[in-house]
Design an enzyme around this catalytic site. Structure first.
Site, PDB file in Angstrom:
ATOM      1  N   ASP A   1       0.869  -1.172   0.000  1.00  0.00           N
ATOM      2  CA  ASP A   1       0.000   0.000   0.000  1.00  0.00           C
ATOM      3  C   ASP A   1       0.911   1.229   0.000  1.00  0.00           C
ATOM      4  OD1 ASP A   1      -2.070   1.797   0.031  1.00  0.00           O
ATOM      5  OD2 ASP A   1      -3.160   0.864   1.682  1.00  0.00           O
TER       6      ASP A   1
HETATM    7  C1  BGC Z   1      -4.910   3.530   0.122  1.00  0.00           C
HETATM    8  C2  BGC Z   1      -5.049   2.577  -1.064  1.00  0.00           C
HETATM    9  C3  BGC Z   1      -4.851   3.355  -2.332  1.00  0.00           C
HETATM   10  C4  BGC Z   1      -3.470   3.989  -2.298  1.00  0.00           C
HETATM   11  C5  BGC Z   1      -3.144   4.793  -3.544  1.00  0.00           C
HETATM   12  C6  BGC Z   1      -3.618   4.318   0.070  1.00  0.00           C
HETATM   13  O1  BGC Z   1      -3.615   5.325   1.035  1.00  0.00           O
HETATM   14  O2  BGC Z   1      -4.971   2.781   1.310  1.00  0.00           O
HETATM   15  O3  BGC Z   1      -6.292   1.978  -1.055  1.00  0.00           O
HETATM   16  O4  BGC Z   1      -4.989   2.515  -3.437  1.00  0.00           O
HETATM   17  O5  BGC Z   1      -3.414   4.895  -1.187  1.00  0.00           O
HETATM   18  O6  BGC Z   1      -3.927   5.930  -3.593  1.00  0.00           O
END
Ligand code: BGC
Length: 833
Positions: A256
């Site tokens: 993530d």
């Molecule tokens: C979120 C993800 C997301 C990623 C990119 C993170 O903060 O948890 O779900 O895909 O950011 O934006």
């Protein structure tokens, strides 16, 4: 709309390049490239180039990979980039969010939406869409529940599978997230989900298992949190043993955004790609580790193989100049929204609205709908409809309107309430559109209660006092308490229904479409009834999943607690009769037969065309382990004209009767008599009949095994009560730790604010965020929550490497009053860590 699943409206996509799509040839090519790469190049390829791209390597002809957020629309940023929804993105169809879509219980519809998302990715040159998110709804309070499907792993997987399959038929890939046990936003970057083996496998991993096996998403995103003490992105157990070995997954594993804690540990566990760019901060660590330990070098090569495989394949899948139909996708968003709306209550068949009724439309959400969530999933819609627009367009002189409440405050505005009451008193029917403002639910923080804003609750009571025929429409991403429920004859759960929610809602209210949505989660009566009431959220160190497998309806039913609306509930304007069953003989040995098959006939006995979802639950009281009262194991949605009758078929394999055994570490059906239950909701079972499972070699549980709990309510109560003491203890331990004031690299910004430097840094970042979220002050609240819980070590990644690990170490020494070491570390003279 028919109940036919996997309906596809296939548009031709350019054929893949035959030579390169041969897996053996691609693998040989990647081996040659690996042989050509320097160690520095390899380390570099293991992290992103910027927020959305992986690195290309021109010298060797290696392409990059372009990602964009989902899950319910494509959030492609082509100017300023961020992963919190602060900067704008190109227009894209905003479909209903997952908590709404899940209420459709329609696999075919999910496939169509997947196809549409794939087409929009293709049009925008997006190789990988970051979604769907399939975490379980452990508590209705989780701020991100609008992005997740359900409290039930089977339903979740059954909806995620066709969505991914649909998307991937178009070429681009899906990235399944957040793997795993990411069920609260508070402390998501530090907290360890303490979950027992059975609940982990039976509840929290099983949707991932089923989805991954059946749809092969191109990528899986590991979550921020730790699981039983280990960061998801560093867990050998989770990634190498479970995902790769047990489930045979050989796609890409990506972190993530900003989740990396220890990059070397991540690579060793099989976490291939760090996103976003960390400004080369982790490259030297990987290089040093690879030089010292050949196993790291091998693991890096494996990761690069998976990154390059996806990058090359994605390049072949691109179709330059491809355009898709925004209008068709808008129409699909409308169909999806209409199928997702749940009619919770309809006393005296007040809905559909009579043709000539005078209507008072009340509440600013009718004009300015709450139609999607906040945070990384924020989509810039291609257009946006409102209920107000359609009501006025269709019944001009018979629709009055009143604001009812202010949009940007929870305060009761007596003038607005009085206007609303006047409008309601003069109308035949009052429709109040209420719900949760964006500031109530978002990525980055959790709710602390299940209430609507006080001015919404107040308005509902006041309006109902002057007009008994009051309809409440709710726009919210997750359940709310309804203290006024006894005074309101009609409640419509609209959820966050995307850009075409306005017309969809109008079609439902007027009866052009009969409602067919069924709740994909239970609506509790009170927050204190929820399964994780005492342990949600916990942190920053750990959160105890004391309720084990008993989340959602599994909990309410076992504990004998009444709910406001049960899992699977949803009314229609028509009625359905469940008819004759035809089934295999009532004994099955899964050693000899793969499936137990049955079918049931369902007839539309009312006056409206409509859709019914027949739900199949299994009640399996296998004596050696505590089992839920029932578990969803099948469902089938069908469209029927008035008077029409159709057969619905169900095939159950061994998994439908299994629990996860902590003795064998496998799924085990257990022998004995169970019941097959067919119904219109978890609380409305129409037909039940017994089935005997025969197993030649049943597994006997030794005494004292956690599975050897008697299968009854008392056992459940003991399980949850014994928890209280432990929880209090662990919370106290948490506080004690804080009192010690022992700082470390994973202490949060919030914790470190007592230090003057961090206070200053915190202040500067807040000012910057305030400026960035100028147009939407509510985004600022989210960013503040994210900043508060950010481990200071992640500042290295977040600052794109401007802040170094050395700086963090120095500050930790400083805060722990080891000033001498702090200075030496800061000056780079020594590193004691
Ligand atoms: C979120 C993800 C997301 C990623 C990119 C993170 O903060 O948890 O779900 O895909 O950011 O934006």
């Amino acid at each position: 709309m028919s109940g036919t699943f996997f309906k596809q409206s296939v548009k031709p996509v350019e054929p893949h390049n035959k030579k390169n799509s041969d897996p053996a040839a691609l693998s040989a090519k990647i081996d040659l490239l690996l042989a050509e790469m320097t160690l520095e190049e390899k380390a570099a390829l293991c992290s992103g180039k910027d927020v959305w791209h992986t690195k290309s390597l021109g010298r060797l002809g290696i392409p990059d990979l372009f990602m964009a957020d989902g899950p319910h629309g494509v959030r492609k940023q082509d100017r300023e980039c961020d992963n919190f929804g602060l900067s704008d993105s190109v227009p894209a169809t905003c479909f209903p969010t997952a908590s709404a879509l899940a209420c459709s219980w329609n696999r075919g519809l999910m496939h169509e939406i997947g196809v549409a998302l794939g087409e929009e990715c293709l049009q925008e040159g997006v190789d990988l869409l970051l979604g769907p998110g399939i975490n379980m709804k452990r508590s209705p309070l989780c701020g991100r529940n609008f992005e997740y499907f359900s409290e039930d792993p089977y339903l979740t997987a059954e909806l995620a599978i066709p969505l991914i399959n649909g998307l991937q038929t178009r070429g681009p890939g899906a990235c399944l997230k957040h793997f795993a046990v990411n069920n609260q936003e508070k402390y998501r970057m530090t907290v360890s989900a303490q979950v027992d083996e059975r609940a982990l496998n039976e509840i929290y991993l099983s949707a991932f298992e089923r989805t991954i096996m059946a749809s092969g998403p191109r990528a899986v995103m590991t979550s921020y949190n730790r699981i039983n003490g280990v960061y998801a992105g560093e867990s050998i157990d989770l990634i190498s043993n479970t995902l790769r070995k047990r489930w045979n997954y050989n796609g890409l594993v990506v972190t993530d955004w900003g989740a990396v804690n220890d990059r070397v540990a991540g690579i060793m566990a099989g976490s291939d790609l760090e996103m976003p760019s960390s400004g080369k901060a982790n490259d030297p660590l990987l290089i040093r580790a690879a030089k010292e330990n050949p196993a790291v070098s091998v693991a890096m090569d494996d990761s690069i193989r998976r990154i390059l495989t996806l990058a090359f394949k994605s390049r072949q899948n691109r179709v330059p100049g491809y355009r898709c139909s925004t209008q068709e996708h808008h129409a699909l968003a409308r169909k999806a929204a209409a199928e997702s709306i749940v009619l919770l209550k309809n006393d005296a068949s007040l809905l559909p609205l009579p043709e000539n009724a005078k209507i008072a439309l009340i509440g600013q959400f009718a004009k300015y709908p709450r139609y999607q969530g906040a945070g990384s999933s924020l989509v810039h819609p291609t257009q946006l409809e409102s209920l107000y627009h359609f009501a006025r367009e269709n019944r001009k002189d018979r629709v009055s309107y009143a604001d009812g409440y202010p949009l940007d405050s929870d305060q009761i505005d007596p003038e607005l309430v009085s206007e609303a009451k006047t409008a309601a008193a003069m109308a035949d029917i009052a429709i109040i559109v209420a719900g949760l403002p964006e500031s109530y639910e978002s990525e980055g923080f959790d709710r602390t209660h299940l209430n609507l804003p006080p001015n919404h609750d107040h308005l509902i009571r006041e309006v109902a006092a002057v007009n008994k025929k009051t309809v409440v429409v709710l726009q919210n991403g997750a359940p709310v308490e309804m203290p006024w429920i006894c005074d309101i004859p009609v409640v419509v759960e609209n959820y966050l229904s995307g850009q075409a929610g306005g017309s969809a809602l109008w079609e439902i209210l007027t009866g052009r479409v009969s409602p067919s949505g069924k709740l994909a989660e239970s609506f509790p009566l009170r927050l204190c009834d929820t399964p994780s009431y005492n342990t949600f959220p916990m942190g920053p160190e750990q959160v105890d999943y004391r309720e084990g497998i008993f989340i959602g309806y599994r909990h309410y039913e076992k504990a004998g607690l009444p709910v406001l609306f049960p899992f699977g509930h949803g009314l229609s304007y028509t009625t359905f009769e469940y008819g004759a069953i035809s089934a295999d003989p009532p004994r099955i040995d899964f050693e000899r037969h793969k499936f137990y098959q049955l079918s049931i006939s369902v007839k539309n006995t009312g006056a409206f065309p409509g859709m019914e979802t027949v739900q199949l639950y299994v009640h399996n009281p296998f004596g050696e382990v505590i089992r839920p009262e029932k578990e969803l194991r099948g469902f089938n949605k069908v469209f029927l004209l008035p008077g029409e009758k159709k057969e619905l078929h169900f095939s159950l394999d061994q998994s439908a009767f299994s629990f996860y055994s902590t003795t064998t570490h496998q799924w085990n059906p257990g022998p004995g008599l169970c019941d097959i239950l067919l119904g219109s909701s978890s609380a409305d079972i129409r037909i039940a009949f017994p089935l005997e499972i025969i197993i030649s070699d049943p597994i006997v549980k030794p005494d004292g095994n956690p599975e050897s709990v008697n299968n009854n309510k008392a056992a459940h109560d003991n399980l949850t009560k014994s928890v209280q003491n432990d929880i209090t203890k662990s919370v106290q331990e948490d506080f004690a730790k804080k009192e010690n004031k022992n700082f470390h690299a994973n202490s949060t910004m919030g914790e470190c604010r007592q230090n003057v430097f961090f206070r200053f840094l915190y202040f500067c970042v807040l000012q910057y965020l305030k400026k960035r979220s100028r147009e939407n002050p509510r985004q600022f609240d989210m960013m503040r929550a994210v900043l508060e819980d950010l481990p200071i070590k992640r500042l290295v990644i977040m600052s794109n490497g401007i802040i170094r690990f050395r700086h963090i170490d120095a500050f930790v020494f400083w805060m722990n009053k080891e000033r001498y070491h702090a200075l030496k570390t800061l000056l780079g003279i020594s590193r004691k860590s």
